[in-house]
Design an enzyme around this catalytic site. Structure first.
Site, mmCIF file in Angstrom:
data_model
loop_
_atom_site.group_PDB
_atom_site.id
_atom_site.type_symbol
_atom_site.label_atom_id
_atom_site.label_comp_id
_atom_site.label_asym_id
_atom_site.label_seq_id
_atom_site.Cartn_x
_atom_site.Cartn_y
_atom_site.Cartn_z
ATOM 1 C CG ASN A 110 -1.786 1.220 1.332
ATOM 2 O OD1 ASN A 110 -2.379 1.628 0.328
ATOM 3 N ND2 ASN A 110 -1.902 1.821 2.514
ATOM 4 C CG HIS A 112 -0.508 6.072 4.721
ATOM 5 N ND1 HIS A 112 -1.883 6.045 4.740
ATOM 6 C CD2 HIS A 112 -0.127 6.870 5.749
ATOM 7 C CE1 HIS A 112 -2.320 6.794 5.743
ATOM 8 N NE2 HIS A 112 -1.270 7.308 6.364
ATOM 9 C CG ASP A 148 -2.479 3.173 6.922
ATOM 10 O OD1 ASP A 148 -2.568 2.575 5.843
ATOM 11 O OD2 ASP A 148 -3.233 4.119 7.235
#
Ligand code: GAR
Length: 192
Positions: A110, A112, A148
């Protein structure tokens, strides 16, 4: 016969604009790219990012987010059908369940817009400015069950200037996102 010999097959999940998707597509088209983007899935059927997939002749799927389990079970079927090696979240604004991560069984990355572990979740730029931080940045990390929180693969920071506001910071961070996501994928794939 392998269709893309030597290349890892990547799927991308998006929810909106898709500028990171665009930068990943661009990078995947370089001659010696280690990866091939096979398909894009969006939980938002109107995501502007889907047009990059169309333009680049990449398969795209809009899957309505009727519920998390509906979205995830439909996605898993597609990821397995296309034998995806790596899933990359690029502005995907939903949280994947532990059971999805387990069932998919391949790594998930991911991007972020903060210097993790600072500012998990939303409104990262607002929080950085409010806290009078000297630096902002972006992180690419592995996805695990906690928001996260997975291992950081690559980060880059930039200075927050006195004149910066949320809009200018967002724009500057986005530029480094586009730079680090392809690099992080290469780093991750060469360290597997
Ligand atoms: C990017 O800034 C990305 O880091 C962020 O959404 C934006 C998507 O832009 N992602 C998150 O906040 C995930 N928690 P894009 O659609 O143009 O790539």
């Amino acid at each position: 016969m392998e269709k893309y010999p030597g290349k890892k097959k990547i799927a991308i999940f998006i929810s909106g604009r898709g500028s990171n998707l665009k930068s990943l597509i661009k990078s995947s088209k370089r001659k010696n790219s280690l990866f091939k983007i096979i398909l894009v899935i969006s939980n938002n059927l109107d995501a502007p990012g889907l047009k990059y997939a169309t333009k680049s002749k990449i398969k795209k799927f809009g899957i309505r987010y009727k519920s998390r389990s509906y979205f995830e079970s439909q996605s898993i079927k597609i990821l397995k059908r296309y034998k995806i090696d790596l899933l990359c979240l690029a502005g995907f604004m939903k949280i994947l369940s532990g059971s999805f991560i387990k069932k998919f069984s391949k790594p998930i990355l991911n991007i972020h817009p903060s210097l993790l572990p600072k500012y998990k979740g939303l409104n990262t730029h607002l929080r950085a400015i409010k806290n009078k931080d000297k630096f902002a940045g972006a992180s690419v990390h592995k996805v695990n069950q906690r928001l996260d929180s997975g291992k950081i693969i690559l980060q880059k920071k930039i200075k927050i200037l006195k004149k910066d506001n949320i809009k200018s910071l967002k724009r500057k961070v986005l530029v480094i996102e586009h730079e680090i996501y392809p690099k992080a994928i290469v780093k991750f794939l060469t360290n597997l």
